[in-house]
Design a protein around this motif. Structure first.
Motif: not given
Length: 353
Positions: A39-45, A123-131, A324-337
């Motif tokens: 069972l996992c709880e999402t921290v970052w999306l 970084l596992s969702l960005g530089v050290l991840g799929m992108p 719409q190009g609002e991000n610089i670098g990786k766009m991520i969503v903070k879901c939990q602490s």
């Protein structure tokens, strides 16, 4: 004992640019864990351009696709313990059960234990991840820089993929020209070491810009955008040029079929190699790539920036903003602490050198 979870679904198929009203937040009940479950709880999306392209194959009511950085909150699998940080393609869910963590289809549950000390787990969702892997394999396996001084053109260069492409190309002695959509992004590209950086929205004629900045032609083109921009770049390619087609974000929201110049004659006469790709082609070389990119991060030779949106329910806003190009670098969503990354204080950016 059952667990309540939230998910975000496509409530209405997208017609052009997605709207917040096209999404719906729903509750679901997760079944109790069985032996082997986690069972996992999402921290970052993660929010990525491919989501808009792949959404064409979704049905109304389907959970939005996407990768998450999560923490294990309960485990009945011997290889995972409470507190482990993991990556999984769970879609837009704030909690989820992984029934078979070792199943490679589409991707196994992956522990995040390879981030260099002092750098955020995101970084596992960005530089050290799929992108990052997309940049690494798209440049090195398809475009294959062969000599110092080759000219590389990258569009969407301030995004999660383009920024890594430019820095990798520079590390191999290439001359890099990047295109982005704001003056702030152009300044960021200069900070990353791009030789030339251009705001495509204010530059005037792309033809004139390429003649000025690439007077000896273009050897490598890393294309994230497609459309008329790419039509123009292709006419400036050198003999034996290489083109890596990573994305076509300019066309993702089109409601009709767009037709551009026919490229076959150009590909033949200039002997250009042009190849599209999906990064999971190199799944077996994934950790080799992470080690190479991780070394650059550790040595301070790979800079990055993250744009964060605070709140799981705001994932649709983040996706629309990214398109719409609002991000610089990786766009991520903070879901939990409980995870490190972003700036931790709501919408914002973090730059690491």
């Amino acid at each position: 004992m059952t667990t309540k979870s939230s998910k975000i679904v496509m409530a209405r198929r997208f017609d052009g640019m997605p709207q917040v009203s096209d999404f719906a937040l729903q509750e679901e009940t997760l079944a109790p864990l069985e032996d082997g479950d986690v069972l996992c709880e999402t921290v970052w999306l993660s929010v990525d351009p491919y989501m808009r392209s792949y959404s064409r194959n979704m049905k109304e009511g389907d959970v939005m696709m996407g990768q998450t950085l999560s923490k294990v909150v309960e485990s009945r699998h011997p290889n995972y313990v409470v507190g482990d940080l993991v990556l999984y393609y769970s879609g837009w869910r704030d909690q989820y059960v992984v029934k078979n963590p070792d199943d490679p289809r589409p991707w196994p549950l992956q522990k995040v234990n390879y981030i260099p000390e002092g750098h955020p787990s995101t970084l596992s969702l960005g530089v050290l991840g799929m992108p990052g892997a997309t940049a690494y394999f798209g440049l090195n396996e398809i475009c294959k820089p062969v000599k110092s001084g080759e000219t590389v053109v990258v569009n969407a260069a301030a995004g999660a993929v383009g920024a890594v492409v430019g820095q990798l190309a520079k590390s191999q002695g290439c001359r890099v020209v990047g295109f982005a959509g704001t003056d702030e992004k152009v300044e960021y590209l200069r900070e990353l070491g791009f030789d030339e950086a251009v705001n495509y929205k204010t530059m005037g004629s792309l033809e004139d810009v390429l003649c000025s900045l690439c007077p000896n032609g273009i050897d490598i083109y890393f294309d994230n955008v497609g459309g008329s921009f790419s039509d123009t770049v292709m006419s400036h390619m050198n003999q034996f040029g290489r083109v890596s087609v990573c994305g076509c974000i300019s066309q993702y929201n089109n409601t009709g079929q767009s037709i551009g110049p026919r490229l076959q004659g150009l590909l033949i006469s200039k002997q250009i190699r042009m190849e599209g790709f999906l990064v999971h082609r190199w799944k077996d070389q994934w950790m080799e790539c992470m080690e190479a990119l991780g070394a650059l991060v550790r040595e301070g030779k790979m800079k990055y920036r993250e744009t964060t949106v605070d709140g799981f329910e705001r994932a649709p806003e983040a996706l629309i903003g990214m398109l719409q190009g609002e991000n610089i670098g990786k766009m991520i969503v903070k879901c939990q602490s409980g995870g490190s990354g972003g700036d931790g204080d709501g919408d914002g950016e973090q730059c690491k050198q």
